[in-house]
Design an enzyme around this catalytic site. Structure first.
Site, PDB file in Angstrom:
ATOM      1  N   HIS A  10       0.814  -1.219   0.000  1.00 56.10           N
ATOM      2  CA  HIS A  10       0.000   0.000   0.000  1.00 56.10           C
ATOM      3  C   HIS A  10       0.851   1.274   0.000  1.00 56.10           C
ATOM      4  O   HIS A  10       0.675   2.141  -0.854  1.00 56.10           O
ATOM      5  CB  HIS A  10      -0.948  -0.016   1.188  1.00 56.10           C
ATOM      6  CG  HIS A  10      -1.821  -1.225   1.228  1.00 56.10           C
ATOM      7  ND1 HIS A  10      -2.617  -1.590   0.163  1.00 56.10           N
ATOM      8  CD2 HIS A  10      -2.003  -2.186   2.167  1.00 56.10           C
ATOM      9  CE1 HIS A  10      -3.258  -2.705   0.459  1.00 56.10           C
ATOM     10  NE2 HIS A  10      -2.899  -3.091   1.665  1.00 56.10           N
ATOM     11  N   CYS A  42      -7.255  -7.034   4.043  1.00 54.55           N
ATOM     12  CA  CYS A  42      -8.483  -6.914   4.825  1.00 54.55           C
ATOM     13  C   CYS A  42      -9.655  -7.594   4.134  1.00 54.55           C
ATOM     14  O   CYS A  42     -10.708  -7.805   4.740  1.00 54.55           O
ATOM     15  CB  CYS A  42      -8.812  -5.438   5.079  1.00 54.55           C
ATOM     16  SG  CYS A  42      -8.972  -4.462   3.573  1.00 54.55           S
TER      17      CYS A  42
END
Length: 445
Positions: A10, A42
């Site tokens: 990320h 996630c």
């Protein structure tokens, strides 16, 4: 100008995209040991649950999209050594064994994190899985198809989401944690009690306050042994937290005791021309007023973007984090931000709190649900430090509001009379956020 980026999930992806947008002439070389970038871990529980059927949809960028921007990604390439003084790295291509060296003018460290693996006998048995990346997601999905008894070690956000997902698929699920509560880092006892009741009502076995002593089996895991009991297991998921991957920088950069790299508000480290962001770095935790290790994708993308903007000069400051998070479990929406009452007390902070249960809409409306909100605040100054909520209604955006409230050091007095709109389809004349702050304020007026 040549920049080397180590790791590209990320923070690395956000950094690269922003650099190439703002400074297209800058040369960006990315070194990533996997063959993918930008995987949203996630979403693993959503994939297991069946909400997201295609695991490939959990990517939002690829090596090709980064190449199209003008970056040069070296995939399946591991950085083996870094000399920050001489500004050189050594690397090895994992598929061929070919080794090389690369110089740089500036370096971005986005090496991320890796699951904490408990040091107990049998941890290497077949059937014990991690939950972190794309490959883990595929392995867990495949292994769970024929598993009947699934044990999850760790009752944080990942553990509880996986527990619900497996239970929805008809599995017998046991959730083990050393803490005597689930989500203990995010919720105070009255909230975690409510979530635990949900789990028990839905057939999940809770083994809280138990330490895993052994994973037992003949080549493949068959049971998990704790200091209090034994649990049958065809599949075990380790969800015991994460650690920063920063070993090669020890002795070169300032770090927290756990190895998280300390950065300033511009994402610069203790060494010139060295930036760090994401799960490998510490973040300034606003409520406690100190650096903490809080590995979240939201922190990573913000930090990576800010580092890119500040590549040549300090233009934007990182505001810190409140560790804001949310989760949906068995139809209930749960969210938290800032510091819990329990955590505040462990830090010797003088805090008080207020909790209300309110209807989400006026009771004359055909549909309304209760929402419970707790606000934790400094006892003397009334500055708001944390909040938690739970409701069947999705009012979790209120936690984002409270995150800003904490970052701006607002008080109960200010929040109680803050301007929120009213419309019966959405809320009451007094928004429940106002009402909670007002209830706390009435203790002192």
């Amino acid at each position: 100008m040549k920049i080397v980026v180590i790791g590209c999930t990320h923070a690395g992806t956000a950094f690269t995209k922003t650099v190439k947008e703002l400074y297209p002439d800058v040369e960006v070389k990315i070194f990533e040991r996997n063959d993918t970038v930008s995987f949203l871990s996630c979403g693993i529980a959503l994939h297991i649950h069946g909400v997201v059927e295609d695991v490939n949809k959990l990517f939002y960028a690829s090596a090709d999209t980064l190449r199209q921007l003008g970056a040069d990604p070296y995939m399946r390439t591991e950085v083996t050594a870094v000399d920050l003084d001489s500004k050189k790295i050594k690397y090895r291509k994992l598929d061929t064994g070919e080794e090389g060296e690369e110089s740089f003018d500036k370096i971005m460290i986005t090496t991320g994190s890796w699951p904490v693996i408990p040091n107990v006998p049998g941890v290497d048995l077949e059937g014990i899985k991690l939950s972190k990346n794309f490959y883990h997601a595929k392995e867990i999905k495949e292994a769970s198809k024929n598993a009947k008894n699934i044990v999850i070690v760790g009752a944080g956000l990942i553990g509880v989401e996986l527990a619900e997902a497996f239970r929805a698929n008809g599995k017998e699920v046991t959730l083990i944690d050393l803490e005597n509560r689930i989500l203990a880092k995010y919720l105070d006892k009255e909230f975690s009690d409510e979530v635990e009741d949900l789990f028990v009502q839905n057939g999940i076995k809770l083994a809280l306050g138990e330490r895993v002593l052994e994973f037992s089996g003949n080549g493949k895991v068959e049971k998990v042994v704790t200091d209090k009991n034994e649990y049958p297991a065809d599949l075990v998921i380790l969800a015991t937290g994460f650690r920063p991957v920063t070993e090669m920088f020890k002795g070169q950069l300032e770090m927290l005791p756990n190895g998280a790299i300390i950065v300033d508000s511009s994402m610069r480290t203790s060494k010139k021309d060295v930036f760090a962001a994401g799960d490998c770095a510490a973040v300034y935790f606003t409520p406690a007023g100190r650096y903490e290790y809080i590995p979240l994708a939201t922190n990573a993308v913000r930090m990576g973007t800010i580092a890119a903007i500040n590549l040549f000069e300090d233009r934007i400051k990182y505001q810190g984090t409140q560790g804001t998070s949310g989760v949906k479990l068995f139809g209930y929406n749960i969210a938290a931000t800032g510091i819990t009452e329990n955590w505040a007390k462990s830090l010797k902070l003088e805090v008080d709190n207020v909790t209300i249960t309110e209807s989400t809409r006026p009771e004359f409306m055909p549909v309304y649900k209760p929402v419970t909100l707790k606000i934790v605040y400094d006892k003397k100054s009334h500055i708001i430090l944390g909040a938690q909520l739970i409701s069947e209604e999705d009012v979790t955006e209120a936690i984002n509001t409270l995150s800003i409230v904490i970052s701006k050091k607002m008080t109960l007095e200010e929040l109680a009379f803050s301007d929120f709109f009213f419309q019966p389809y959405f809320n009451k004349p007094w928004n429940f956020v106002n009402t909670t702050a007002l209830a706390g304020l009435k203790k002192y007026i």
